[in-house]
Design a protein around this motif. Structure first.
Motif, PDB file in Angstrom:
ATOM      1  N   ILE A  76      44.382  30.008  45.005  1.00 40.12           N
ATOM      2  CA  ILE A  76      44.451  31.985  43.743  1.00 40.12           C
ATOM      3  C   ILE A  76      45.365  31.244  43.361  1.00 40.12           C
ATOM      4  CG2 ILE A  76      44.708  34.130  43.845  1.00 40.12           C
ATOM      5  CD1 ILE A  76      43.243  34.582  46.455  1.00 40.12           C
ATOM      6  N   ARG A 116      44.897  28.656  40.545  1.00 39.91           N
ATOM      7  CA  ARG A 116      44.101  28.838  39.123  1.00 39.91           C
ATOM      8  C   ARG A 116      45.144  30.283  38.187  1.00 39.91           C
ATOM      9  NH1 ARG A 116      38.564  29.114  42.256  1.00 39.91           N
ATOM     10  NH2 ARG A 116      39.164  27.090  42.760  1.00 39.91           N
ATOM     11  N   SER A 124      37.041  30.197  35.094  1.00 41.30           N
ATOM     12  CA  SER A 124      37.775  30.870  36.606  1.00 41.30           C
ATOM     13  C   SER A 124      37.343  32.020  36.758  1.00 41.30           C
ATOM     14  CB  SER A 124      39.099  30.437  36.455  1.00 41.30           C
ATOM     15  OG  SER A 124      39.244  31.189  38.065  1.00 41.30           O
ATOM     16  N   TYR A 125      36.573  32.831  37.488  1.00 43.13           N
ATOM     17  CA  TYR A 125      36.824  34.368  37.999  1.00 43.13           C
ATOM     18  C   TYR A 125      38.196  34.710  38.685  1.00 43.13           C
ATOM     19  CZ  TYR A 125      35.561  38.277  40.878  1.00 43.13           C
ATOM     20  OH  TYR A 125      35.341  40.049  41.281  1.00 43.13           O
ATOM     21  N   THR A 126      38.683  33.783  39.516  1.00 42.13           N
ATOM     22  CA  THR A 126      40.549  33.902  39.905  1.00 42.13           C
ATOM     23  C   THR A 126      41.057  34.091  38.703  1.00 42.13           C
ATOM     24  OG1 THR A 126      39.146  32.808  41.915  1.00 42.13           O
ATOM     25  CG2 THR A 126      42.389  33.441  40.785  1.00 42.13           C
ATOM     26  N   TYR A 152      39.953  39.037  49.757  1.00 43.42           N
ATOM     27  CA  TYR A 152      39.624  37.334  48.665  1.00 43.42           C
ATOM     28  C   TYR A 152      40.502  39.068  48.033  1.00 43.42           C
ATOM     29  CZ  TYR A 152      38.678  35.750  43.644  1.00 43.42           C
ATOM     30  OH  TYR A 152      38.840  35.359  42.676  1.00 43.42           O
ATOM     31  N   HIS A 153      40.272  39.981  47.016  1.00 42.57           N
ATOM     32  CA  HIS A 153      40.784  40.245  46.053  1.00 42.57           C
ATOM     33  C   HIS A 153      42.285  41.236  46.198  1.00 42.57           C
ATOM     34  CE1 HIS A 153      36.134  40.688  45.068  1.00 42.57           C
ATOM     35  NE2 HIS A 153      37.105  40.508  43.836  1.00 42.57           N
ATOM     36  N   VAL A 203      44.593  37.879  45.886  1.00 37.49           N
ATOM     37  CA  VAL A 203      44.454  37.957  43.973  1.00 37.49           C
ATOM     38  C   VAL A 203      45.202  38.902  43.663  1.00 37.49           C
ATOM     39  CG1 VAL A 203      43.537  37.950  42.094  1.00 37.49           C
ATOM     40  CG2 VAL A 203      42.441  36.613  43.435  1.00 37.49           C
ATOM     41  N   GLU A 236      48.717  38.473  44.590  1.00 42.01           N
ATOM     42  CA  GLU A 236      49.276  36.985  43.792  1.00 42.01           C
ATOM     43  C   GLU A 236      49.823  37.593  42.084  1.00 42.01           C
ATOM     44  OE1 GLU A 236      50.250  33.245  41.969  1.00 42.01           O
ATOM     45  OE2 GLU A 236      49.770  33.661  44.211  1.00 42.01           O
TER      46      GLU A 236
END
Length: 105
Positions: A24, A27, A35-37, A80-81, A84, A87
């Motif tokens: 993450i 990216r 990239s979705y991220t 995951y979210h 993100v 981050e």
């Protein structure tokens, strides 16, 4: 609901989260079109927060159904979210671990 993941085996959660957090982080400067991220990190804050809320709700709904595989699947999306979001806000896994450690000492 997403498609169920086949052939899931136990893993090392610390290693997995650290690896995912590194991906993450890497990216963050990527092209949002590719990239979705990157799209989540660079796009409108509300888009990411809505997705985080959606994933949390999906964990709740899967839990109400007592559907083990679905809970695992949605919990992975939520983590995951959440990573993100951390981050984007500059909160490291080390800081998060420190917070959790301080609560049970």
């Amino acid at each position: 609901m997403g498609e169920r993941t086949a052939n899931v085996h136990d893993g090392d959660i610390g290693e997995t989260l650290e690896g995912l957090a590194a991906v993450i982080h890497g990216r963050a400067g990527a092209d949002p079109e590719a990239s979705y991220t990157a799209r989540l990190l660079q796009g409108p804050e509300d888009s990411l927060l809505k997705k985080l809320t959606e994933e949390a709700t999906e964990v709740v709904m899967a839990s109400k159904d007592h559907d083990h595989d679905h809970i695992r699947y949605e919990a992975a999306d939520l983590l995951y979210h959440l990573l993100v979001t951390l981050e984007r806000e500059g909160v490291t896994l080390a800081e998060l671990a420190g917070e959790l450690d301080a609560r049970h000492r």
